[in-house]
Each structure stands twice: as C-alpha cells, then as structure tokens.
Design a protein around this motif. Structure first.
Motif, PDB file in Angstrom:
ATOM      1  N   ALA A   1      35.509  42.697  48.556  1.00 51.87           N
ATOM      2  CA  ALA A   1      34.479  41.662  48.412  1.00 51.87           C
ATOM      3  C   ALA A   1      34.587  40.938  47.075  1.00 51.87           C
ATOM      4  O   ALA A   1      34.426  39.720  46.996  1.00 51.87           O
ATOM      5  CB  ALA A   1      33.092  42.287  48.557  1.00 51.87           C
ATOM      6  N   PHE A   2      34.887  41.686  46.009  1.00 54.92           N
ATOM      7  CA  PHE A   2      34.858  41.116  44.662  1.00 54.92           C
ATOM      8  C   PHE A   2      36.219  40.711  44.104  1.00 54.92           C
ATOM      9  O   PHE A   2      36.296  39.803  43.274  1.00 54.92           O
ATOM     10  CB  PHE A   2      34.243  42.129  43.684  1.00 54.92           C
ATOM     11  CG  PHE A   2      32.754  42.195  43.717  1.00 54.92           C
ATOM     12  CD1 PHE A   2      31.974  41.360  42.919  1.00 54.92           C
ATOM     13  CD2 PHE A   2      32.098  43.091  44.547  1.00 54.92           C
ATOM     14  CE1 PHE A   2      30.601  41.420  42.950  1.00 54.92           C
ATOM     15  CE2 PHE A   2      30.716  43.163  44.582  1.00 54.92           C
ATOM     16  CZ  PHE A   2      29.959  42.324  43.786  1.00 54.92           C
ATOM     17  N   VAL A   3      37.264  41.393  44.523  1.00 60.04           N
ATOM     18  CA  VAL A   3      38.543  41.277  43.813  1.00 60.04           C
ATOM     19  C   VAL A   3      39.631  40.631  44.659  1.00 60.04           C
ATOM     20  O   VAL A   3      39.861  41.021  45.811  1.00 60.04           O
ATOM     21  CB  VAL A   3      39.012  42.672  43.338  1.00 60.04           C
ATOM     22  CG1 VAL A   3      40.353  42.570  42.627  1.00 60.04           C
ATOM     23  CG2 VAL A   3      37.962  43.298  42.422  1.00 60.04           C
TER      24      VAL A   3
ATOM     25  N   TYR B   1      41.149  39.547  38.757  1.00 54.90           N
ATOM     26  CA  TYR B   1      40.986  38.198  39.304  1.00 54.90           C
ATOM     27  C   TYR B   1      39.929  38.272  40.404  1.00 54.90           C
ATOM     28  O   TYR B   1      40.152  38.879  41.458  1.00 54.90           O
ATOM     29  CB  TYR B   1      42.304  37.680  39.880  1.00 54.90           C
ATOM     30  CG  TYR B   1      43.311  37.279  38.824  1.00 54.90           C
ATOM     31  CD1 TYR B   1      43.601  35.929  38.586  1.00 54.90           C
ATOM     32  CD2 TYR B   1      43.967  38.233  38.061  1.00 54.90           C
ATOM     33  CE1 TYR B   1      44.525  35.562  37.608  1.00 54.90           C
ATOM     34  CE2 TYR B   1      44.887  37.868  37.085  1.00 54.90           C
ATOM     35  CZ  TYR B   1      45.157  36.530  36.871  1.00 54.90           C
ATOM     36  OH  TYR B   1      46.070  36.165  35.899  1.00 54.90           O
ATOM     37  N   TYR B   2      38.777  37.691  40.138  1.00 55.45           N
ATOM     38  CA  TYR B   2      37.672  37.779  41.086  1.00 55.45           C
ATOM     39  C   TYR B   2      37.864  36.825  42.259  1.00 55.45           C
ATOM     40  O   TYR B   2      38.493  35.758  42.118  1.00 55.45           O
ATOM     41  CB  TYR B   2      36.348  37.486  40.364  1.00 55.45           C
ATOM     42  CG  TYR B   2      35.979  38.573  39.378  1.00 55.45           C
ATOM     43  CD1 TYR B   2      35.282  39.707  39.789  1.00 55.45           C
ATOM     44  CD2 TYR B   2      36.367  38.496  38.046  1.00 55.45           C
ATOM     45  CE1 TYR B   2      34.966  40.723  38.902  1.00 55.45           C
ATOM     46  CE2 TYR B   2      36.060  39.515  37.151  1.00 55.45           C
ATOM     47  CZ  TYR B   2      35.370  40.620  37.587  1.00 55.45           C
ATOM     48  OH  TYR B   2      35.071  41.627  36.714  1.00 55.45           O
ATOM     49  N   SER B   3      37.313  37.203  43.383  1.00 58.80           N
ATOM     50  CA  SER B   3      37.427  36.381  44.586  1.00 58.80           C
ATOM     51  C   SER B   3      36.914  34.967  44.332  1.00 58.80           C
ATOM     52  O   SER B   3      35.879  34.776  43.699  1.00 58.80           O
ATOM     53  CB  SER B   3      36.618  37.014  45.725  1.00 58.80           C
ATOM     54  OG  SER B   3      37.087  38.316  46.005  1.00 58.80           O
TER      55      SER B   3
ATOM     56  N   PHE C   1      30.370  42.864  35.137  1.00 63.67           N
ATOM     57  CA  PHE C   1      30.343  41.536  35.758  1.00 63.67           C
ATOM     58  C   PHE C   1      29.072  41.338  36.576  1.00 63.67           C
ATOM     59  O   PHE C   1      28.415  40.288  36.491  1.00 63.67           O
ATOM     60  CB  PHE C   1      31.573  41.381  36.654  1.00 63.67           C
ATOM     61  CG  PHE C   1      31.602  40.102  37.437  1.00 63.67           C
ATOM     62  CD1 PHE C   1      31.728  38.874  36.801  1.00 63.67           C
ATOM     63  CD2 PHE C   1      31.518  40.117  38.822  1.00 63.67           C
ATOM     64  CE1 PHE C   1      31.756  37.695  37.517  1.00 63.67           C
ATOM     65  CE2 PHE C   1      31.544  38.940  39.546  1.00 63.67           C
ATOM     66  CZ  PHE C   1      31.665  37.726  38.893  1.00 63.67           C
ATOM     67  N   LEU C   2      28.704  42.349  37.365  1.00 59.61           N
ATOM     68  CA  LEU C   2      27.501  42.247  38.188  1.00 59.61           C
ATOM     69  C   LEU C   2      26.259  42.123  37.315  1.00 59.61           C
ATOM     70  O   LEU C   2      25.355  41.315  37.598  1.00 59.61           O
ATOM     71  CB  LEU C   2      27.384  43.476  39.103  1.00 59.61           C
ATOM     72  CG  LEU C   2      26.232  43.458  40.108  1.00 59.61           C
ATOM     73  CD1 LEU C   2      26.374  42.292  41.075  1.00 59.61           C
ATOM     74  CD2 LEU C   2      26.184  44.775  40.882  1.00 59.61           C
TER      75      LEU C   2
ATOM     76  N   LYS D   1      30.258  30.821  46.599  1.00 58.39           N
ATOM     77  CA  LYS D   1      30.673  31.913  47.495  1.00 58.39           C
ATOM     78  C   LYS D   1      30.647  33.250  46.764  1.00 58.39           C
ATOM     79  O   LYS D   1      30.204  34.263  47.311  1.00 58.39           O
ATOM     80  CB  LYS D   1      32.073  31.635  48.042  1.00 58.39           C
ATOM     81  CG  LYS D   1      32.140  30.522  49.078  1.00 58.39           C
ATOM     82  CD  LYS D   1      33.568  30.274  49.502  1.00 58.39           C
ATOM     83  CE  LYS D   1      33.654  29.109  50.488  1.00 58.39           C
ATOM     84  NZ  LYS D   1      35.072  28.805  50.854  1.00 58.39           N
ATOM     85  N   LEU D   2      31.141  33.254  45.516  1.00 61.67           N
ATOM     86  CA  LEU D   2      31.138  34.504  44.745  1.00 61.67           C
ATOM     87  C   LEU D   2      29.714  34.940  44.436  1.00 61.67           C
ATOM     88  O   LEU D   2      29.394  36.141  44.504  1.00 61.67           O
ATOM     89  CB  LEU D   2      31.938  34.330  43.450  1.00 61.67           C
ATOM     90  CG  LEU D   2      32.039  35.587  42.571  1.00 61.67           C
ATOM     91  CD1 LEU D   2      32.640  36.754  43.347  1.00 61.67           C
ATOM     92  CD2 LEU D   2      32.871  35.296  41.334  1.00 61.67           C
ATOM     93  N   ILE D   3      28.855  34.000  44.098  1.00 62.30           N
ATOM     94  CA  ILE D   3      27.442  34.327  43.854  1.00 62.30           C
ATOM     95  C   ILE D   3      26.839  34.970  45.096  1.00 62.30           C
ATOM     96  O   ILE D   3      26.092  35.957  45.018  1.00 62.30           O
ATOM     97  CB  ILE D   3      26.642  33.052  43.485  1.00 62.30           C
ATOM     98  CG1 ILE D   3      27.088  32.495  42.136  1.00 62.30           C
ATOM     99  CG2 ILE D   3      25.147  33.346  43.477  1.00 62.30           C
ATOM    100  CD1 ILE D   3      26.712  33.343  40.951  1.00 62.30           C
ATOM    101  N   SER D   4      27.182  34.440  46.257  1.00 62.89           N
ATOM    102  CA  SER D   4      26.663  34.976  47.521  1.00 62.89           C
ATOM    103  C   SER D   4      27.107  36.422  47.718  1.00 62.89           C
ATOM    104  O   SER D   4      26.328  37.260  48.201  1.00 62.89           O
ATOM    105  CB  SER D   4      27.157  34.118  48.686  1.00 62.89           C
ATOM    106  OG  SER D   4      26.738  34.643  49.914  1.00 62.89           O
ATOM    107  N   VAL D   5      28.342  36.732  47.314  1.00 65.81           N
ATOM    108  CA  VAL D   5      28.845  38.107  47.421  1.00 65.81           C
ATOM    109  C   VAL D   5      28.028  39.040  46.532  1.00 65.81           C
ATOM    110  O   VAL D   5      27.621  40.133  46.938  1.00 65.81           O
ATOM    111  CB  VAL D   5      30.336  38.171  47.036  1.00 65.81           C
ATOM    112  CG1 VAL D   5      30.790  39.633  46.886  1.00 65.81           C
ATOM    113  CG2 VAL D   5      31.185  37.471  48.078  1.00 65.81           C
TER     114      VAL D   5
END
Length: 240
Positions: free
Chosen positions: A184-186, A208-210, A61-62, A163-167
């Motif tokens: 942070a991610f999940v 399920y991602y944040s 994913f990253l 927000k997820l991009i920021s993480v």
C-alpha cells in the motif's frame, strides 16, 4: 514480504534473498553473479535490520501526514513543480519550434508541387526532393507527440499526492510490517552499501512511496518546531 521491492543503490539490480549463519539477509544479485569481476559490492543487509528500518520510516511518515497533511501536500506539489517548471517550459518551447518547422515544410511541399506543375522543376527532382522533407516532418510529429505526453504527465502530480493521502487514511498507526502495508505504501526500497564513519558502520535505505517517490520527512525536532509555530500562530489569531 520484501520480494520485488529491493534494489541496489549503485547498479540498480534487485537484491536477492539468502540465508547464512542462521540469518536471513539480502544482497545485490549483480554482485552475486559477478563477484569476481567486482562489478558491484554486496550491499548486504539482514532482513531483521531492514524490517526495523522500514517500520521506523513508515511510522515516522504516517505520523507526519497525520499531523501536517496540508504541509505535506503543499511541499510535495511545490517541490515537483519547482523541479519541472523549467523542464516543462523548455519542452513547450520545443513543441512550438517543431510546429513552426512543420509549417515551413508544408510550404516547401506546396512550392515544390507548384514548380513541378509550372515546369520549373523536372519530374526526377520533384520525386527526389520531398523524401528528406517527409522524413523530417514525421520525426517532428513523433517528437511533438512525446513532448505533449510528458507535459500531460505533470498534471497528474496533485492527483498522485491525493492517492497517497487516501492510502494513509486507512491506518491510524503501524505497529508491524505486513505485505499489505508494504504494497500500500511502498513502490520500491533502494539499499545503499554500508559505510564506516567515526568508527561506526551505517547503512542508508531510500523508501520510494507509492505515487510520489522519495519524501523529505521532517525530523522529530523539526516536527516539534512546526507544532510550536502552529500553536504560536493559533494563539496570536485568538488574541488578535
């Protein structure tokens, strides 16, 4: 580190931690309580296997976001809007219908009051008639409030993706799982029952991602094709 994150794909119960034969594992807490009643199955998964599965998904994913951030943003928002467009349209129409009915009820209230004042409607009927109308009107107002809140939620999708991009910007790579990375991610991890296919046992998990839930991540081959397509477009623009 997986505490509170694991859920059974079939009954929705949390997975509980246990140790047997020297291995730490998780299994459905509903099955643990009601195994004789067969209300669910084990959904057994070893902690070390789960660790590797989740680590691999987060690394993939990253990598996807680092290479194709714009593609991810467009896909995620487009998918969300496509899923909700018809639903939101229906909710908006229902709000308009409810508001129209509320206006009709207001006119009925005025008519009942005028008829009572003019002697066309006796006091007994005057006090009985509005009760049902008032109850309906209050119900309609609550429905409008709930529908309006749901429509407002849809406007936050783009913000959630951001927000997820920021993480992800905080991490250049993920070599191991830590509670910090998982938190942070999940948002949650749903564990499916093991299945046997072509003589092999496999087990699926849904991460399920944040902020955004499940993400449709391209395979390695699909990402390589996306890279090739990007290079083709870039070379075409440079030679044009």
């Amino acid at each position: 580190m997986f505490s509170g994150l694991l859920y059974c794909a079939d009954c929705g119960a949390k997975l509980s931690l246990a140790t047997a034969n020297g291995y730490t594992h998780f299994r459905c807490s509903q099955y643990k309580r009601t195994s004789r009643a067969k209300e669910c199955t084990q959904h057994y998964i070893r902690e070390d296997a789960l660790y590797q599965l989740v680590l691999k998904q987060l690394q993939h994913f990253l990598s996807y976001l680092q290479q194709f951030e714009r593609v991810f943003i467009k896909r995620q928002i487009d998918t969300t809007l496509a899923q909700r467009r018809f639903e939101l349209s229906a909710k908006q129409k229902q709000i308009e219908k409810d508001e129209k009915r509320i206006n009709e009820l207001d006119r009925l209230f005025r008519k009942i009051y005028e008829d009572n004042v003019n002697g066309k409607l006796n006091d007994e009927r005057f006090y009985k008639l509005p009760d049902g109308y008032e109850s309906e009107q209050e119900q309609l107002k609550r429905e409008i409030e709930a529908l309006t809140a749901e429509i407002s939620e849809a406007d936050t999708e783009a913000a959630n993706v951001a927000k997820l991009i920021s993480v992800t910007k905080k991490y250049t790579r993920i070599d191991e799982l830590t509670p910090e990375i998982l938190n942070a991610f999940v948002d949650k991890i749903v564990v499916h029952e093991r299945v046997k296919k072509d003589g092999k046992r496999t087990q699926a998990i849904d991460v399920y991602y944040s902020y955004v839930g499940i993400v449709d991540i391209p395979t390695d081959e699909e990402m390589r094709e996306m890279e090739r397509e990007y290079l083709r477009r870039t070379n075409h623009q440079q030679t044009a």
